[in-house]
Design a protein around this motif. Structure first.
Motif, short mmCIF file in Angstrom:
data_model
loop_
_atom_site.label_atom_id
_atom_site.label_comp_id
_atom_site.label_asym_id
_atom_site.label_seq_id
_atom_site.Cartn_x
_atom_site.Cartn_y
_atom_site.Cartn_z
N GLY A 53 16.44 21.64 20.18
CA GLY A 53 15.43 20.75 20.63
C GLY A 53 14.34 20.87 21.17
N LYS A 54 14.08 22.05 21.40
CA LYS A 54 13.27 23.33 22.49
C LYS A 54 11.53 23.10 22.11
CE LYS A 54 15.17 25.71 25.94
NZ LYS A 54 14.79 27.39 26.38
N THR A 55 10.83 22.47 22.48
CA THR A 55 10.03 21.93 22.27
C THR A 55 8.42 22.81 23.12
OG1 THR A 55 8.44 19.72 23.44
CG2 THR A 55 10.14 19.83 20.96
N PRO A 108 25.32 27.41 30.38
CA PRO A 108 25.67 28.21 28.84
C PRO A 108 24.11 28.33 28.25
CG PRO A 108 26.64 26.19 29.32
CD PRO A 108 26.47 26.54 31.04
N ARG A 109 23.21 27.43 28.14
CA ARG A 109 22.67 27.28 27.39
C ARG A 109 21.74 28.74 27.31
NH1 ARG A 109 18.68 23.50 23.59
NH2 ARG A 109 17.39 24.64 22.52
N LYS A 110 21.45 29.54 29.44
CA LYS A 110 20.46 30.25 29.21
C LYS A 110 21.23 31.24 28.46
CE LYS A 110 20.21 28.39 34.11
NZ LYS A 110 20.32 29.13 35.21
N ALA A 111 22.23 31.69 27.65
CA ALA A 111 22.72 33.06 27.01
C ALA A 111 21.51 33.21 25.66
CB ALA A 111 23.63 33.03 26.57
N LEU A 112 21.51 31.87 25.51
CA LEU A 112 20.47 32.42 24.69
C LEU A 112 18.59 32.83 24.96
CD1 LEU A 112 20.45 28.61 22.89
CD2 LEU A 112 21.41 30.96 21.48
N ASN A 113 18.86 33.27 26.19
CA ASN A 113 17.39 34.24 26.46
C ASN A 113 17.35 35.29 26.74
OD1 ASN A 113 16.43 31.15 26.83
ND2 ASN A 113 16.49 30.70 28.61
N LEU A 114 19.13 35.95 25.77
CA LEU A 114 19.25 37.06 26.01
C LEU A 114 17.90 38.03 25.44
CD1 LEU A 114 21.28 39.40 26.55
CD2 LEU A 114 22.16 39.00 24.19
N ARG A 120 20.37 20.68 27.95
CA ARG A 120 19.23 21.54 29.15
C ARG A 120 19.25 22.18 29.82
NH1 ARG A 120 16.49 16.11 28.59
NH2 ARG A 120 17.31 15.22 27.23
N GLU A 121 19.60 23.01 29.53
CA GLU A 121 19.42 24.62 29.60
C GLU A 121 19.63 24.52 31.38
OE1 GLU A 121 16.94 27.85 27.96
OE2 GLU A 121 16.23 28.44 30.09
N GLU A 122 20.85 24.30 31.94
CA GLU A 122 20.78 24.03 33.29
C GLU A 122 22.57 25.17 33.43
OE1 GLU A 122 20.27 19.17 34.02
OE2 GLU A 122 22.43 19.78 33.12
N ALA A 145 26.37 29.36 16.61
CA ALA A 145 26.70 29.31 17.66
C ALA A 145 25.83 28.57 18.22
CB ALA A 145 26.07 30.90 17.46
N LYS A 146 25.02 28.44 17.68
CA LYS A 146 23.55 27.69 18.80
C LYS A 146 23.94 25.84 18.91
CE LYS A 146 18.57 27.24 20.03
NZ LYS A 146 17.61 27.80 19.94
N ALA A 147 24.55 25.89 17.72
CA ALA A 147 24.90 23.73 17.81
C ALA A 147 26.33 23.80 18.80
CB ALA A 147 25.62 23.59 16.41
N VAL A 199 17.21 30.29 12.39
CA VAL A 199 18.42 30.37 13.35
C VAL A 199 17.86 30.12 14.33
CG1 VAL A 199 19.05 32.80 11.76
CG2 VAL A 199 17.28 33.18 14.00
N ASP A 200 16.86 29.91 15.20
CA ASP A 200 16.95 29.78 16.28
C ASP A 200 15.47 28.27 16.86
OD1 ASP A 200 17.23 30.30 19.34
OD2 ASP A 200 15.08 30.96 19.41
N ALA A 201 14.84 28.43 16.49
CA ALA A 201 14.11 27.23 17.32
C ALA A 201 13.37 26.01 16.41
CB ALA A 201 12.02 27.80 16.61
N1 GLY Z 1 15.10 29.65 22.39
C1 GLY Z 1 16.36 29.41 23.04
C2 GLY Z 1 17.20 27.98 23.19
O1 GLY Z 1 16.76 27.48 22.14
O2 GLY Z 1 17.32 27.51 24.34
#
Ligand code: GLY
Length: 362
Positions: free
Chosen positions: A138-140, A236-242, A232-234, A222-224, A132-134
């Motif tokens: 593309g985050k490593t 809206p992606r920060k929301a995934l850190n809820l 690059r989490e500048e 949702a993640k897509a 569902v996430d990892a």
């Molecule tokens: N696990 C959070 C993200 O991929 O941004």
């Protein structure tokens, strides 16, 4: 069950890739591998025993096998994996295949991004959390002694094969941990996905493959969308850190690997709800209670006391807040929180004033 295929088009990268979700999909890994000069399969001992054979004889032949668990996600193991890649004569046209959970995805993705300045990676996630996430986005990362995921890169996979059959054998604690991360995504998306967890908690807990496929697909969709808007989490992606700053504080306070990530995220979501309530950003007053009710229905912890009882961890609010102050998203010791406003709506970069965290965590 038929296969669900979701395209991910990261905003800052050129290549679009597909996440395939369904049953028996590990057998497809060989098709991807066929186009590459060499393949390097990275897995862990537990996953190798259960799922390596499903990759087929050619791919399953000589994997690199790590010790299971968070303790492997470090610089020494990363170096050993890179050395092993070089010793296996990989070249720029080679492929890394990760087969495992978040540790294997994160570390294997990082190794692929570093080897010869970057080679391809195919993720085959075998835990609910990794599906569902990892494995998507593309985050490593590896952990450093002062915190989780402190060293890493962005390196998108060439494809992801999420085989829901692998979830049947997952230990219960790991499965529930994945549900914690799935709940986070559902809170970002809205009623449809949340209803799967809220209305069908029992069937989800029984691991009905159709439901699991729908749950993984909903989270990946949702993640897509989020990664397409902000790879690059500048923003809206920060929301995934809820819930994640609280979770990282808990994980740091408990010590590495003591509490499965999604279990810490579960408590982090409850804390984020209560924090939103206490500081006035909440628009839907029913949300904190709703989050806690869903956590209960999913048999997930809701408080530090629940975690202490389940994992024997010595967790104090002071220790957790100290861990939160080291979170990499914060600024000079002040955590930057993601807080829920209502279903599908969050506040980003919320810097709590002095005393707020102490009040919420107490
Ligand atoms: N696990 C959070 C993200 O991929 O941004």
């Amino acid at each position: 069950v038929s296969v669900v295929a979701i395209d991910v088009a990261p905003s800052a990268s050129e290549a679009t890739y597909q996440v395939r979700i369904g049953r028996g999909l590990l057998a497809e890994a060989q098709d991807t591998a066929d186009g590459f000069s060499h393949c390097f399969v990275l897995t862990d001992r537990n996953v190798a025993a259960q799922h390596l054979k499903s990759l087929g004889p050619a791919l399953g032949h000589e994997p690199a096998v790590l010790e299971p668990g968070e303790a492997s996600k470090n610089a020494a193991t990363l170096t050993a994996v890179l050395e092993s890649m070089a010793a296996s004569d990989l070249d720029r046209q080679s492929l890394v295949v990760t087969l495992g959970g978040g540790v294997i995805c994160d570390l294997g993705g990082l190794a692929a991004s570093l080897f010869m300045r970057g080679i391809g990676v195919l993720h085959c996630p075998t835990t609910l959390l990794a599906q569902v996430d990892a494995s998507v986005g593309g985050k490593t990362a590896i952990n450093l002694s002062s915190g989780r995921n402190l060293a890493g890169t962005f390196h998108q996979p060439l494809a992801v094969l999420a085989d829901v059959d692998t979830l049947a054998t997952l230990p219960e604690i790991e499965f529930r941990s994945g549900l914690g991360e799935a709940l986070k995504t559902a809170l970002l998306v809205g009623e449809d996905l949340l209803h799967l967890l809220e209305g069908q908690a029992e069937a989800v807990g029984e691991r009905d493959p159709d439901l699991l496929q729908a749950l993984v697909a909903g989270c990946v969709r949702a993640k897509a969308d989020i990664v397409a808007a902000d790879e690059r989490e500048e923003g809206p992606r920060k929301a995934l850190n809820l819930g994640h700053t609280f979770a990282h504080g808990i994980e740091t306070a408990a010590g590495p690997g003591r509490i499965p990530h999604g279990q810490a995220v579960a408590v982090g979501l409850a804390m984020a709800g209560r924090c939103a309530e206490a500081c006035g950003v909440l628009e839907d007053d029913t949300l904190p209670e709703r989050i806690e009710a869903i956590l209960g229905a999913l048999d997930l912890p809701r408080s530090l006391q629940d975690l202490a009882a389940a994992f024997g961890a010595d967790l104090t609010p002071t220790g957790v807040i100290l861990g939160m102050r080291h979170d990499k998203k914060g600024r000079a010791g002040t955590p930057a929180l993601v807080l829920p406003r209502s279903l599908g709506k969050v506040a980003l970069d919320f810097e709590p004033e002095d005393g707020l965290l102490e009040k919420v965590l107490a």
